[in-house]
Design a protein around this motif. Sequence first.
Motif, PDB file in Angstrom:
ATOM      1  N   SER A  94       0.832  -1.212   0.000  1.00 46.74           N
ATOM      2  CA  SER A  94       0.000   0.000   0.000  1.00 46.74           C
ATOM      3  C   SER A  94       0.862   1.256   0.000  1.00 46.74           C
ATOM      4  CB  SER A  94      -0.915  -0.004   1.231  1.00 46.74           C
ATOM      5  OG  SER A  94      -1.442   1.278   1.480  1.00 46.74           O
ATOM      6  N   LEU A  95       0.572   2.176  -0.913  1.00 50.34           N
ATOM      7  CA  LEU A  95       1.261   3.468  -0.943  1.00 50.34           C
ATOM      8  C   LEU A  95       1.005   4.247   0.335  1.00 50.34           C
ATOM      9  CD1 LEU A  95       2.757   5.840  -2.295  1.00 50.34           C
ATOM     10  CD2 LEU A  95       0.619   6.405  -3.475  1.00 50.34           C
ATOM     11  N   GLN A  96      -0.251   4.246   0.802  1.00 54.23           N
ATOM     12  CA  GLN A  96      -0.594   4.999   2.002  1.00 54.23           C
ATOM     13  C   GLN A  96       0.149   4.459   3.227  1.00 54.23           C
ATOM     14  OE1 GLN A  96      -2.249   7.796   2.129  1.00 54.23           O
ATOM     15  NE2 GLN A  96      -1.939   7.955   4.331  1.00 54.23           N
ATOM     16  N   LYS A  97       0.207   3.135   3.371  1.00 51.85           N
ATOM     17  CA  LYS A  97       0.927   2.556   4.504  1.00 51.85           C
ATOM     18  C   LYS A  97       2.427   2.823   4.381  1.00 51.85           C
ATOM     19  CE  LYS A  97      -0.149  -0.713   7.011  1.00 51.85           C
ATOM     20  NZ  LYS A  97      -0.357  -2.006   7.706  1.00 51.85           N
ATOM     21  N   GLU A  98       2.922   2.851   3.161  1.00 53.56           N
ATOM     22  CA  GLU A  98       4.332   3.180   2.951  1.00 53.56           C
ATOM     23  C   GLU A  98       4.623   4.604   3.404  1.00 53.56           C
ATOM     24  OE1 GLU A  98       6.428   1.767  -0.713  1.00 53.56           O
ATOM     25  OE2 GLU A  98       6.641   3.929  -1.076  1.00 53.56           O
ATOM     26  N   LYS A  99       3.744   5.540   3.040  1.00 55.56           N
ATOM     27  CA  LYS A  99       3.902   6.933   3.485  1.00 55.56           C
ATOM     28  C   LYS A  99       3.862   7.030   5.003  1.00 55.56           C
ATOM     29  CE  LYS A  99       1.871   9.293  -0.546  1.00 55.56           C
ATOM     30  NZ  LYS A  99       0.748  10.157  -0.994  1.00 55.56           N
ATOM     31  N   GLN A 100       2.919   6.336   5.616  1.00 57.47           N
ATOM     32  CA  GLN A 100       2.804   6.354   7.072  1.00 57.47           C
ATOM     33  C   GLN A 100       4.066   5.799   7.723  1.00 57.47           C
ATOM     34  OE1 GLN A 100      -0.776   4.073   7.692  1.00 57.47           O
ATOM     35  NE2 GLN A 100      -2.140   5.779   7.192  1.00 57.47           N
ATOM     36  N   SER A 101       4.617   4.763   7.140  1.00 56.01           N
ATOM     37  CA  SER A 101       5.849   4.171   7.677  1.00 56.01           C
ATOM     38  C   SER A 101       7.012   5.145   7.586  1.00 56.01           C
ATOM     39  CB  SER A 101       6.183   2.887   6.922  1.00 56.01           C
ATOM     40  OG  SER A 101       5.179   1.913   7.091  1.00 56.01           O
ATOM     41  N   ILE A 102       7.133   5.813   6.441  1.00 58.90           N
ATOM     42  CA  ILE A 102       8.205   6.798   6.267  1.00 58.90           C
ATOM     43  C   ILE A 102       8.063   7.926   7.281  1.00 58.90           C
ATOM     44  CG2 ILE A 102       9.105   8.574   4.707  1.00 58.90           C
ATOM     45  CD1 ILE A 102      10.009   5.801   3.933  1.00 58.90           C
ATOM     46  N   ASN A 103       6.848   8.425   7.482  1.00 56.76           N
ATOM     47  CA  ASN A 103       6.618   9.494   8.454  1.00 56.76           C
ATOM     48  C   ASN A 103       6.959   9.032   9.861  1.00 56.76           C
ATOM     49  OD1 ASN A 103       5.767  11.365   6.560  1.00 56.76           O
ATOM     50  ND2 ASN A 103       3.607  10.837   6.763  1.00 56.76           N
ATOM     51  N   MET A 104       6.560   7.820  10.210  1.00 54.08           N
ATOM     52  CA  MET A 104       6.847   7.307  11.543  1.00 54.08           C
ATOM     53  C   MET A 104       8.352   7.169  11.766  1.00 54.08           C
ATOM     54  SD  MET A 104       7.861   4.477  13.427  1.00 54.08           S
ATOM     55  CE  MET A 104       7.581   3.014  12.427  1.00 54.08           C
ATOM     56  N   LEU A 105       9.050   6.652  10.767  1.00 51.05           N
ATOM     57  CA  LEU A 105      10.490   6.464  10.900  1.00 51.05           C
ATOM     58  C   LEU A 105      11.212   7.799  11.043  1.00 51.05           C
ATOM     59  CD1 LEU A 105      11.025   3.619   8.285  1.00 51.05           C
ATOM     60  CD2 LEU A 105      11.147   3.417  10.775  1.00 51.05           C
ATOM     61  N   SER A 106      10.758   8.810  10.314  1.00 52.20           N
ATOM     62  CA  SER A 106      11.378  10.132  10.450  1.00 52.20           C
ATOM     63  C   SER A 106      11.038  10.729  11.816  1.00 52.20           C
ATOM     64  CB  SER A 106      10.927  11.062   9.326  1.00 52.20           C
ATOM     65  OG  SER A 106       9.545  11.323   9.402  1.00 52.20           O
ATOM     66  N   ASP A 107       9.841  10.458  12.329  1.00 54.75           N
ATOM     67  CA  ASP A 107       9.442  10.974  13.635  1.00 54.75           C
ATOM     68  C   ASP A 107      10.290  10.399  14.765  1.00 54.75           C
ATOM     69  OD1 ASP A 107       7.491  12.580  12.559  1.00 54.75           O
ATOM     70  OD2 ASP A 107       5.844  11.191  12.958  1.00 54.75           O
ATOM     71  N   VAL A 108      10.716   9.133  14.619  1.00 58.44           N
ATOM     72  CA  VAL A 108      11.540   8.538  15.674  1.00 58.44           C
ATOM     73  C   VAL A 108      13.031   8.738  15.403  1.00 58.44           C
ATOM     74  CG1 VAL A 108       9.779   6.821  16.260  1.00 58.44           C
ATOM     75  CG2 VAL A 108      11.552   6.233  14.586  1.00 58.44           C
ATOM     76  N   SER A 109      13.332   9.553  14.401  1.00 62.58           N
ATOM     77  CA  SER A 109      14.708  10.005  14.154  1.00 62.58           C
ATOM     78  C   SER A 109      15.677   8.895  13.781  1.00 62.58           C
ATOM     79  CB  SER A 109      15.241  10.752  15.387  1.00 62.58           C
ATOM     80  OG  SER A 109      14.364  11.773  15.776  1.00 62.58           O
ATOM     81  N   VAL A 110      15.264   8.009  12.903  1.00 64.08           N
ATOM     82  CA  VAL A 110      16.224   7.011  12.422  1.00 64.08           C
ATOM     83  C   VAL A 110      17.324   7.720  11.640  1.00 64.08           C
ATOM     84  CG1 VAL A 110      14.532   5.131  12.328  1.00 64.08           C
ATOM     85  CG2 VAL A 110      14.875   6.572  10.308  1.00 64.08           C
ATOM     86  N   ASP A 111      18.485   7.103  11.597  1.00 67.57           N
ATOM     87  CA  ASP A 111      19.626   7.730  10.926  1.00 67.57           C
ATOM     88  C   ASP A 111      19.575   7.557   9.408  1.00 67.57           C
ATOM     89  OD1 ASP A 111      20.742   8.544  13.344  1.00 67.57           O
ATOM     90  OD2 ASP A 111      21.762   6.627  13.621  1.00 67.57           O
ATOM     91  N   ALA A 112      18.959   6.473   8.951  1.00 73.20           N
ATOM     92  CA  ALA A 112      18.867   6.193   7.515  1.00 73.20           C
ATOM     93  C   ALA A 112      17.626   5.343   7.275  1.00 73.20           C
ATOM     94  CB  ALA A 112      20.117   5.461   7.023  1.00 73.20           C
ATOM     95  N   ILE A 113      17.181   5.296   6.019  1.00 72.15           N
ATOM     96  CA  ILE A 113      15.997   4.510   5.666  1.00 72.15           C
ATOM     97  C   ILE A 113      16.325   3.609   4.479  1.00 72.15           C
ATOM     98  CG2 ILE A 113      13.643   4.613   4.731  1.00 72.15           C
ATOM     99  CD1 ILE A 113      13.194   7.130   6.374  1.00 72.15           C
ATOM    100  N   ILE A 114      15.919   2.347   4.603  1.00 73.59           N
ATOM    101  CA  ILE A 114      16.079   1.359   3.536  1.00 73.59           C
ATOM    102  C   ILE A 114      14.683   0.905   3.128  1.00 73.59           C
ATOM    103  CG2 ILE A 114      16.977  -0.936   2.969  1.00 73.59           C
ATOM    104  CD1 ILE A 114      19.153  -0.452   5.101  1.00 73.59           C
ATOM    105  N   ILE A 115      14.421   0.814   1.834  1.00 69.63           N
ATOM    106  CA  ILE A 115      13.055   0.512   1.398  1.00 69.63           C
ATOM    107  C   ILE A 115      13.024  -0.331   0.129  1.00 69.63           C
ATOM    108  CG2 ILE A 115      12.868   2.663   0.060  1.00 69.63           C
ATOM    109  CD1 ILE A 115       9.888   2.750   0.901  1.00 69.63           C
ATOM    110  N   SER A 116      12.068  -1.252   0.093  1.00 65.15           N
ATOM    111  CA  SER A 116      11.654  -1.932  -1.137  1.00 65.15           C
ATOM    112  C   SER A 116      10.240  -1.448  -1.410  1.00 65.15           C
ATOM    113  CB  SER A 116      11.684  -3.458  -0.960  1.00 65.15           C
ATOM    114  OG  SER A 116      11.329  -4.090  -2.169  1.00 65.15           O
ATOM    115  N   LEU A 117      10.040  -0.825  -2.551  1.00 66.29           N
ATOM    116  CA  LEU A 117       8.801  -0.100  -2.814  1.00 66.29           C
ATOM    117  C   LEU A 117       7.582  -1.024  -2.916  1.00 66.29           C
ATOM    118  CD1 LEU A 117      10.067   2.416  -5.524  1.00 66.29           C
ATOM    119  CD2 LEU A 117       9.953   2.739  -3.057  1.00 66.29           C
ATOM    120  N   SER A 118       6.454  -0.523  -2.453  1.00 64.72           N
ATOM    121  CA  SER A 118       5.199  -1.258  -2.596  1.00 64.72           C
ATOM    122  C   SER A 118       4.800  -1.316  -4.065  1.00 64.72           C
ATOM    123  CB  SER A 118       4.087  -0.584  -1.785  1.00 64.72           C
ATOM    124  OG  SER A 118       3.691   0.629  -2.407  1.00 64.72           O
ATOM    125  N   SER A 119       3.984  -2.287  -4.428  1.00 61.03           N
ATOM    126  CA  SER A 119       3.526  -2.395  -5.818  1.00 61.03           C
ATOM    127  C   SER A 119       2.695  -1.173  -6.202  1.00 61.03           C
ATOM    128  CB  SER A 119       2.712  -3.669  -6.017  1.00 61.03           C
ATOM    129  OG  SER A 119       1.601  -3.709  -5.141  1.00 61.03           O
TER     130      SER A 119
END
Length: 335
Positions: free
Chosen positions: A103-128
């Motif tokens: 899901s694009l929406q869940k992917e966006k929510q995940s990215i926002n959450m990860l930035s909110d908890v201040s991760v140092d880097a993000i690794i992703i495999s894109l949703s379909s």
Amino acid sequence: MAHKTTLKAIAEHLNLSISTVSKALADSPEISDATKLVVKTAARQLKYRPNAMARGLKSSRTKTIGVVIPNIMHNFFAKVIMGMEDEATKNGYSLVTCISNESLQKEKQSINMLSDVSVDAIIISLSSETQQTEELEHLNDILYFDIPLVQFDRVNEKLLSHSVVINDFKGAYDSTMHLHKTGCRHIALLSILTNTSVGKKRAEGYEAAVRELGYEPKIINTKLENLEADLSAFLKDNDLDGIVTTDESSAIYAMNALRINNRRVPDDVGVIGFTDGALARNYFPPLTTIKQQAEIIGKRTIQIAIESLEAKTKKDPIQETIETELVIRKSTRTI
């Protein structure tokens, strides 16, 4: 490095008070819906975030790396996470893992959450869904704030980020050629990954092989839940003695469908899949498959993320391709 947009900057931009902007962003009932919309639109345009996404706010690292994967049920992604976990632990990092469920929406929510908890880097495999729509603003925001972003497996080349992929084209090409060497002359591609970058690369590799052999491509695009019915319908109207599938699960489903239609594997139809997980090794007959080097991919994505964090100057994106391996088992005839 980009500078953080402040509440004051938004207020000045809109000729409003800082208090009004703050309350609008907090959805205060004191502020009208019209004003909230104006403020939130401006905040988005100015790339405002009330958290540590702006790197200048961070006085130290959190030693965490965020990971977003589309599906935890696929053996490939589970093995990638294992490789990431080993490499992260070795370097003193922890992982925060999210699942987009395609899901694009869940992917966006995940990215926002990860930035909110201040991760140092993000690794992703894109949703379909992300790959189908090519909506990338949430990922470009990460790059805008100089947070290292590493794509793996499913990637979008328009993003100026690091990436780690396998040679999907060659994997499908080699699979098709191997089936031909075993005597197959009517080879089809069975894909449940039509809208993904990996699915498209595998289709290109298959098509290149069959055209080189002088055959017309036979492509069955389906979903896992429809695979048995779609393959059964295809068998009624088409000659078929070889199948290249785009993943492990569809290969297993295909072999089941072939049995239902009184086709023997591999005597009547040879089958090759991708991934080389537990199912491939333990099914009957054991599945000939393309090994995707999942744990190597996991380790390499972590290495690239940490290298980016430790680099004194910003470097050009790394695009790394890892070669696959054809693991021959009993679902294909001997040459």
